[in-house]
Design a protein around this motif. Structure first.
Motif, mmCIF file in Angstrom:
data_model
loop_
_atom_site.group_PDB
_atom_site.id
_atom_site.type_symbol
_atom_site.label_atom_id
_atom_site.label_comp_id
_atom_site.label_asym_id
_atom_site.label_seq_id
_atom_site.Cartn_x
_atom_site.Cartn_y
_atom_site.Cartn_z
ATOM 1 N N ILE A 51 36.053 52.722 -45.789
ATOM 2 C CA ILE A 51 35.206 53.861 -46.137
ATOM 3 C C ILE A 51 35.908 55.137 -45.681
ATOM 4 C CG2 ILE A 51 33.826 53.840 -43.998
ATOM 5 C CD1 ILE A 51 31.399 54.486 -45.846
ATOM 6 N N GLY A 52 35.762 56.196 -46.487
ATOM 7 C CA GLY A 52 36.325 57.487 -46.086
ATOM 8 C C GLY A 52 37.815 57.617 -46.348
ATOM 9 N N GLY A 53 38.431 56.573 -46.873
ATOM 10 C CA GLY A 53 39.851 56.647 -47.195
ATOM 11 C C GLY A 53 40.021 57.088 -48.639
ATOM 12 N N ALA A 54 41.199 56.839 -49.184
ATOM 13 C CA ALA A 54 41.452 57.224 -50.566
ATOM 14 C C ALA A 54 40.516 56.443 -51.492
ATOM 15 C CB ALA A 54 42.906 56.944 -50.912
ATOM 16 N N GLN A 55 40.281 55.170 -51.132
ATOM 17 C CA GLN A 55 39.414 54.329 -51.964
ATOM 18 C C GLN A 55 38.415 53.594 -51.083
ATOM 19 O OE1 GLN A 55 42.128 51.835 -54.129
ATOM 20 N NE2 GLN A 55 41.096 52.328 -56.031
ATOM 21 N N ASP A 56 37.142 53.877 -51.255
ATOM 22 C CA ASP A 56 36.144 53.134 -50.476
ATOM 23 C C ASP A 56 36.069 51.705 -50.986
ATOM 24 O OD1 ASP A 56 35.611 55.366 -49.048
ATOM 25 O OD2 ASP A 56 33.660 55.778 -49.946
ATOM 26 N N ASN A 57 35.908 50.768 -50.045
ATOM 27 C CA ASN A 57 35.815 49.373 -50.454
ATOM 28 C C ASN A 57 34.829 48.618 -49.571
ATOM 29 O OD1 ASN A 57 36.196 46.836 -51.414
ATOM 30 N ND2 ASN A 57 38.392 46.704 -50.967
ATOM 31 N N PRO A 58 33.521 48.918 -49.758
ATOM 32 C CA PRO A 58 32.526 48.284 -48.886
ATOM 33 C C PRO A 58 32.505 46.758 -49.007
ATOM 34 C CG PRO A 58 31.529 49.974 -50.282
ATOM 35 C CD PRO A 58 32.925 49.804 -50.748
ATOM 36 N N GLN A 59 32.911 46.241 -50.164
ATOM 37 C CA GLN A 59 32.897 44.780 -50.327
ATOM 38 C C GLN A 59 33.874 44.095 -49.381
ATOM 39 O OE1 GLN A 59 30.658 42.829 -51.537
ATOM 40 N NE2 GLN A 59 29.654 44.755 -52.066
ATOM 41 N N ALA A 60 35.010 44.767 -49.098
ATOM 42 C CA ALA A 60 35.977 44.205 -48.146
ATOM 43 C C ALA A 60 35.348 44.132 -46.761
ATOM 44 C CB ALA A 60 37.237 45.052 -48.120
ATOM 45 N N LEU A 61 34.533 45.120 -46.449
ATOM 46 C CA LEU A 61 33.818 45.112 -45.164
ATOM 47 C C LEU A 61 32.853 43.925 -45.108
ATOM 48 C CD1 LEU A 61 32.749 46.433 -42.500
ATOM 49 C CD2 LEU A 61 31.146 47.710 -43.928
ATOM 50 N N VAL A 62 32.107 43.738 -46.183
ATOM 51 C CA VAL A 62 31.118 42.658 -46.226
ATOM 52 C C VAL A 62 31.792 41.306 -45.958
ATOM 53 C CG1 VAL A 62 29.574 41.403 -47.805
ATOM 54 C CG2 VAL A 62 29.464 43.905 -47.666
ATOM 55 N N LYS A 63 32.970 41.120 -46.528
ATOM 56 C CA LYS A 63 33.700 39.852 -46.332
ATOM 57 C C LYS A 63 34.042 39.610 -44.868
ATOM 58 C CE LYS A 63 36.095 38.703 -50.540
ATOM 59 N NZ LYS A 63 37.231 39.242 -51.238
ATOM 60 N N LEU A 64 34.343 40.706 -44.156
ATOM 61 C CA LEU A 64 34.762 40.554 -42.749
ATOM 62 C C LEU A 64 33.588 40.525 -41.764
ATOM 63 C CD1 LEU A 64 37.959 42.784 -42.468
ATOM 64 C CD2 LEU A 64 37.810 40.308 -42.621
ATOM 65 N N LEU A 65 32.373 40.766 -42.264
ATOM 66 C CA LEU A 65 31.224 40.847 -41.350
ATOM 67 C C LEU A 65 31.074 39.639 -40.419
ATOM 68 C CD1 LEU A 65 28.297 42.500 -43.360
ATOM 69 C CD2 LEU A 65 29.493 43.420 -41.370
ATOM 70 N N PRO A 66 31.259 38.411 -40.922
ATOM 71 C CA PRO A 66 31.081 37.273 -40.014
ATOM 72 C C PRO A 66 32.044 37.309 -38.827
ATOM 73 C CG PRO A 66 31.184 36.537 -42.297
ATOM 74 C CD PRO A 66 31.555 37.990 -42.290
ATOM 75 N N LYS A 67 33.153 38.007 -38.969
ATOM 76 C CA LYS A 67 34.144 38.049 -37.886
ATOM 77 C C LYS A 67 33.869 39.165 -36.868
ATOM 78 C CE LYS A 67 38.163 35.710 -39.545
ATOM 79 N NZ LYS A 67 38.120 35.488 -40.991
ATOM 80 N N LEU A 68 32.921 40.032 -37.218
ATOM 81 C CA LEU A 68 32.644 41.170 -36.328
ATOM 82 C C LEU A 68 31.822 40.732 -35.136
ATOM 83 C CD1 LEU A 68 31.595 44.420 -38.176
ATOM 84 C CD2 LEU A 68 33.581 43.920 -36.789
ATOM 85 N N ASN A 69 32.296 41.085 -33.944
ATOM 86 C CA ASN A 69 31.536 40.749 -32.751
ATOM 87 C C ASN A 69 30.974 42.034 -32.133
ATOM 88 O OD1 ASN A 69 31.676 40.380 -29.552
ATOM 89 N ND2 ASN A 69 31.030 38.500 -30.555
ATOM 90 N N LEU A 70 29.652 42.109 -32.071
ATOM 91 C CA LEU A 70 28.997 43.288 -31.498
ATOM 92 C C LEU A 70 28.229 42.861 -30.271
ATOM 93 C CD1 LEU A 70 27.433 44.669 -34.784
ATOM 94 C CD2 LEU A 70 29.444 45.568 -33.636
ATOM 95 N N LYS A 71 28.440 43.551 -29.165
ATOM 96 C CA LYS A 71 27.604 43.219 -28.005
ATOM 97 C C LYS A 71 27.394 44.439 -27.117
ATOM 98 C CE LYS A 71 31.220 41.522 -25.003
ATOM 99 N NZ LYS A 71 32.214 40.522 -24.916
ATOM 100 N N PHE A 72 26.330 44.363 -26.336
ATOM 101 C CA PHE A 72 26.038 45.420 -25.371
ATOM 102 C C PHE A 72 26.413 44.910 -23.990
ATOM 103 C CE2 PHE A 72 22.979 46.482 -28.759
ATOM 104 C CZ PHE A 72 23.246 47.836 -28.895
ATOM 105 N N VAL A 73 27.114 45.759 -23.222
ATOM 106 C CA VAL A 73 27.461 45.380 -21.848
ATOM 107 C C VAL A 73 26.886 46.445 -20.920
ATOM 108 C CG1 VAL A 73 29.345 44.948 -20.218
ATOM 109 C CG2 VAL A 73 29.574 44.232 -22.611
ATOM 110 N N TYR A 74 26.077 45.993 -19.971
ATOM 111 C CA TYR A 74 25.403 46.931 -19.075
ATOM 112 C C TYR A 74 26.395 47.618 -18.142
ATOM 113 C CZ TYR A 74 21.816 48.942 -16.112
ATOM 114 O OH TYR A 74 21.022 49.836 -15.423
ATOM 115 N N ASN A 75 26.341 48.949 -18.094
ATOM 116 C CA ASN A 75 27.198 49.729 -17.199
ATOM 117 C C ASN A 75 26.322 50.191 -16.023
ATOM 118 O OD1 ASN A 75 28.428 51.992 -15.917
ATOM 119 N ND2 ASN A 75 29.744 52.291 -17.703
ATOM 120 N N GLU A 76 26.568 49.616 -14.867
ATOM 121 C CA GLU A 76 25.683 49.896 -13.723
ATOM 122 C C GLU A 76 25.736 51.346 -13.292
ATOM 123 O OE1 GLU A 76 25.469 47.317 -10.468
ATOM 124 O OE2 GLU A 76 25.284 45.543 -11.729
ATOM 125 N N ALA A 77 26.917 51.958 -13.362
ATOM 126 C CA ALA A 77 27.052 53.349 -12.923
ATOM 127 C C ALA A 77 26.261 54.277 -13.850
ATOM 128 C CB ALA A 77 28.523 53.744 -12.910
#
Ligand code: DC
Length: 229
Positions: A51-77
């Motif tokens: 996205i935002g490049g010369a050619q947007d390609n959201p479908q390529a993103l959709v293909k990689l979604l299963p590989k995306l790891n999202l997590k929250f890590v608590y920062n005590e400070a």
């Protein structure tokens, strides 16, 4: 004390995360910032030229979604959880205007919402959670005992966001920030899949002319009333 679930939705830059963090701290609850998850996926899409490049390609993103790891890590400070994308702390990078100006497009992709809503539902299973976003009271946690819908005028919201960005050293103009706020409002309320709208049983809260202290006291009292019911 009985634990409840609190859902906070509303327009961008209405201070949802500020009140959500304050409530979580005061009640000893877990705070989950769902916008950070959409922002992290957007950062991934930008970095990979989907996205935002010369050619947007959201479908390529959709293909990689299963590989995306999202997590929250608590920062005590800092006393809150930071967003990690594939084990990298992206908390600062996801707050830049570059990400803000693309996130609504990414958040409108059905498969992205499907994946993130699924994770969010899991995270919200236990009581004692404050979750903020756009579809929390309507889609993610429809059984939340307290639902808030935050609003404020677009000028007030742009003023707050502009100050935050300038304080962080970003080179932006007020006009750019206002345009971004209004454009995101439009995209967030007009998208096909779970658009931003107020849940039927939500309390609408306009904080255009309200200080943080008064806002916290009022909302904290709503929460206590629900908890003690
Ligand atoms: O709350 P925020 O401004 O950090 O959210 C970033 C974007 O993510 C916002 O423009 C809309 C989208 N979003 C969404 O579609 N659904 C959510 N539950 C949270 C955020």
């Amino acid at each position: 004390m009985k634990k409840i679930t609190i859902a906070i939705d509303g327009y961008s830059s209405t201070g949802k995360s500020t009140i959500a963090k304050q409530l979580a701290k005061a009640l000893g609850y877990i705070y989950i910032d769902t916008g950070a998850m959409y922002r992290a996926v957007t950062l991934f899409a930008i970095r990979n030229g989907f996205i935002g490049g010369a050619q947007d390609n959201p479908q390529a993103l959709v293909k990689l979604l299963p590989k995306l790891n999202l997590k929250f890590v608590y920062n005590e400070a800092l006393e809150f959880s930071e967003m990690y994308l594939n084990n990298e702390n992206v908390e600062d990078e996801i707050r830049t205007l570059a990400v803000s100006s693309k996130v609504s497009e990414i958040a409108a992709i059905e498969q992205v919402r499907y994946k993130l809503v699924d994770i969010q539902k899991q995270m919200g299973k236990e009581k004692g959670v404050v979750m903020d976003g756009r579809d929390i009271g309507t889609v993610v946690l429809p059984d939340a005992e307290l639902k808030l819908f935050m609003t404020a005028s677009s000028e007030k919201r742009a003023t707050r966001r502009y100050k935050e960005l300038i304080d962080k050293g970003e080179k932006v103009t007020f006009a750019e920030v206002l345009k971004n706020v209004e454009h995101r409002d439009y995209l967030d309320t007009h998208r096909e899949f779970s658009p931003l709208k107020m849940a039927e049983n939500a309390i609408e809260f306009d904080n255009s002319d309200m200080g943080l202290k008064e806002q916290f006291e009022r909302i904290y009292n709503y929460a206590i009333r629900v908890i003690e019911k």
